[in-house]
Motif scaffolding. Sequence first.
Motif, mmCIF file in Angstrom:
data_model
loop_
_atom_site.group_PDB
_atom_site.id
_atom_site.type_symbol
_atom_site.label_atom_id
_atom_site.label_comp_id
_atom_site.label_asym_id
_atom_site.label_seq_id
_atom_site.Cartn_x
_atom_site.Cartn_y
_atom_site.Cartn_z
ATOM 1 N N PHE A 206 48.187 -45.642 1.648
ATOM 2 C CA PHE A 206 46.935 -45.631 2.408
ATOM 3 C C PHE A 206 45.804 -46.238 1.566
ATOM 4 C CE2 PHE A 206 43.060 -43.719 4.127
ATOM 5 C CZ PHE A 206 43.222 -43.955 5.485
ATOM 6 N N ASP A 207 45.730 -45.839 0.308
ATOM 7 C CA ASP A 207 44.720 -46.413 -0.591
ATOM 8 C C ASP A 207 44.946 -47.907 -0.789
ATOM 9 O OD1 ASP A 207 43.532 -43.952 -0.898
ATOM 10 O OD2 ASP A 207 44.586 -43.467 -2.759
ATOM 11 N N GLY B 195 50.789 -56.090 6.391
ATOM 12 C CA GLY B 195 51.847 -55.674 7.304
ATOM 13 C C GLY B 195 52.922 -54.860 6.605
ATOM 14 N N LEU B 196 53.327 -55.308 5.440
ATOM 15 C CA LEU B 196 54.377 -54.607 4.687
ATOM 16 C C LEU B 196 53.897 -53.239 4.215
ATOM 17 C CD1 LEU B 196 57.280 -54.983 3.596
ATOM 18 C CD2 LEU B 196 56.256 -55.840 1.480
ATOM 19 N N VAL B 197 52.681 -53.190 3.685
ATOM 20 C CA VAL B 197 52.124 -51.923 3.196
ATOM 21 C C VAL B 197 51.934 -50.939 4.349
ATOM 22 C CG1 VAL B 197 50.045 -50.864 2.224
ATOM 23 C CG2 VAL B 197 51.054 -52.859 1.123
ATOM 24 N N PHE B 198 51.525 -51.440 5.509
ATOM 25 C CA PHE B 198 51.354 -50.563 6.670
ATOM 26 C C PHE B 198 52.689 -49.942 7.084
ATOM 27 C CE2 PHE B 198 50.784 -50.183 11.436
ATOM 28 C CZ PHE B 198 50.066 -49.005 11.361
ATOM 29 N N VAL B 199 53.752 -50.733 7.062
ATOM 30 C CA VAL B 199 55.082 -50.196 7.391
ATOM 31 C C VAL B 199 55.518 -49.184 6.329
ATOM 32 C CG1 VAL B 199 57.524 -50.772 7.677
ATOM 33 C CG2 VAL B 199 55.787 -52.210 8.715
ATOM 34 N N TYR B 200 55.251 -49.485 5.063
ATOM 35 C CA TYR B 200 55.543 -48.522 3.993
ATOM 36 C C TYR B 200 54.809 -47.201 4.238
ATOM 37 C CZ TYR B 200 57.751 -52.003 0.870
ATOM 38 O OH TYR B 200 58.585 -52.929 0.295
ATOM 39 N N LEU B 201 53.545 -47.305 4.677
ATOM 40 C CA LEU B 201 52.750 -46.108 4.955
ATOM 41 C C LEU B 201 53.380 -45.279 6.068
ATOM 42 C CD1 LEU B 201 50.197 -44.338 4.793
ATOM 43 C CD2 LEU B 201 49.047 -45.987 6.267
ATOM 44 N N GLU C 263 49.682 -58.711 14.916
ATOM 45 C CA GLU C 263 49.789 -57.403 15.579
ATOM 46 C C GLU C 263 49.790 -56.268 14.557
ATOM 47 O OE1 GLU C 263 53.308 -57.613 18.004
ATOM 48 O OE2 GLU C 263 52.103 -57.807 19.832
ATOM 49 N N LEU C 264 50.538 -56.451 13.476
ATOM 50 C CA LEU C 264 50.596 -55.419 12.440
ATOM 51 C C LEU C 264 49.255 -55.260 11.743
ATOM 52 C CD1 LEU C 264 54.124 -55.896 10.834
ATOM 53 C CD2 LEU C 264 53.232 -53.805 11.850
ATOM 54 N N VAL C 265 48.572 -56.360 11.465
ATOM 55 C CA VAL C 265 47.249 -56.292 10.821
ATOM 56 C C VAL C 265 46.272 -55.557 11.729
ATOM 57 C CG1 VAL C 265 45.259 -57.658 10.077
ATOM 58 C CG2 VAL C 265 47.560 -58.328 9.369
ATOM 59 N N GLN C 266 46.342 -55.837 13.032
ATOM 60 C CA GLN C 266 45.455 -55.169 13.984
ATOM 61 C C GLN C 266 45.758 -53.673 14.049
ATOM 62 O OE1 GLN C 266 45.537 -56.909 17.876
ATOM 63 N NE2 GLN C 266 43.983 -55.534 18.712
ATOM 64 N N SER C 267 47.030 -53.314 14.101
ATOM 65 C CA SER C 267 47.419 -51.898 14.131
ATOM 66 C C SER C 267 47.007 -51.187 12.843
ATOM 67 C CB SER C 267 48.927 -51.763 14.327
ATOM 68 O OG SER C 267 49.321 -52.223 15.589
ATOM 69 N N ALA C 268 47.202 -51.864 11.712
ATOM 70 C CA ALA C 268 46.831 -51.279 10.418
ATOM 71 C C ALA C 268 45.326 -51.054 10.340
ATOM 72 C CB ALA C 268 47.292 -52.197 9.287
ATOM 73 N N PHE D 271 42.532 -54.603 2.806
ATOM 74 C CA PHE D 271 41.554 -54.982 3.839
ATOM 75 C C PHE D 271 40.236 -55.427 3.206
ATOM 76 C CE2 PHE D 271 44.122 -52.833 7.172
ATOM 77 C CZ PHE D 271 44.086 -53.859 8.116
ATOM 78 N N ASN D 272 39.851 -54.789 2.108
ATOM 79 C CA ASN D 272 38.639 -55.215 1.398
ATOM 80 C C ASN D 272 38.805 -56.633 0.853
ATOM 81 O OD1 ASN D 272 37.350 -52.792 1.881
ATOM 82 N ND2 ASN D 272 38.022 -51.873 -0.055
ATOM 83 N N VAL D 273 39.995 -56.906 0.285
ATOM 84 C CA VAL D 273 40.269 -58.243 -0.231
ATOM 85 C C VAL D 273 40.263 -59.264 0.900
ATOM 86 C CG1 VAL D 273 42.013 -59.686 -1.352
ATOM 87 C CG2 VAL D 273 41.567 -57.391 -2.229
#
Length: 304
Positions: free
Chosen positions: A286-287, A11-17, A210-215, A293-295
């Motif tokens: 993004f990377d 969630g945090l990384v997605f917001v950073y992105l 919700e954030l995980v799903q959006s990401a 997600f792989n983890v």
Amino acid sequence: MNLQLIEIAIGLVFVYLLLSIFAMTVMEMISTFLRMRGEMLKSTIGKMLFDKSQNPEKIDEFYKQPLILFLGDDVSTWAWLDSLLSDKYKKLPSYIKSEDFYMTFLAFVNDQKFSDSLPEIGEKIEQSSFSDETRSHLRFLIQKSNGDISHFKQEIIHWFDECMERANTWYSRKVQYILLVLGLAVSVAVNGDTLRMIKMLNKDEHLRKELVQSASGYVQKNPPAGTYSTITLHTKIGEEYKRLLSESHNLLGWENTEEQCKVTLEKVVGFLLTAFAISLGSNFWFDMLKKLFNVRTLGKPTQK
């Protein structure tokens, strides 16, 4: 494996992105209006050829050569804004092919006359307004070419390409510094306090999901960050801002409460952390998102 911790990180990384893409879009608009790439290119060519303390006007003469003069374009798609900007910003190309640089170099040295005689070019170079260091280097390249004009051409092109590589490094470093300041402004504007966001993600499972799903949807539907299509920048900024607010699921944004509006050391640290994260760029996040997600996939318990 603690899946909650992984989901908080996603969630945090997605917001950073999202913040990084928005900041980079604003940065691209600033760069376009101020002709930052064009200014860096002109400055680099000026350092290559001339002594600014002795002949500051010579780089402008070099840029009046037809091959360069007609490479420049309008700053924006807004006619009224373009008319307000000076000629200095309107006609600076952001990129020059090495072949075009060589032809412009020959035209400048030979006073717009064509010559493929290396001895004649050498004489013109000695009479030119180039700096002493440039003339010395060009003498070396002429000697190295051993009378072969095609070899001399390749040496000039190689010299130009090396200087452009250094210029790209300088430009990237400059952009990162500006992104750090811009990132701080963006993080304050949208209340992107890293420490506050971590607390909210830790407490609110629904927000986390919700954030995980959006990401997840973003990773599947989008190419690597930074390769999105280039439409008019002012439209792009509006779109990215709307997406930033909608896809963050109310994690970003100010609420008119005393607690949120209170300035504390913790809040300042949170904004600084977000600003630093934005300066790393959207490709980095993004990377990172794909790796998380792989983890998460590997850490999920298998259903029997």
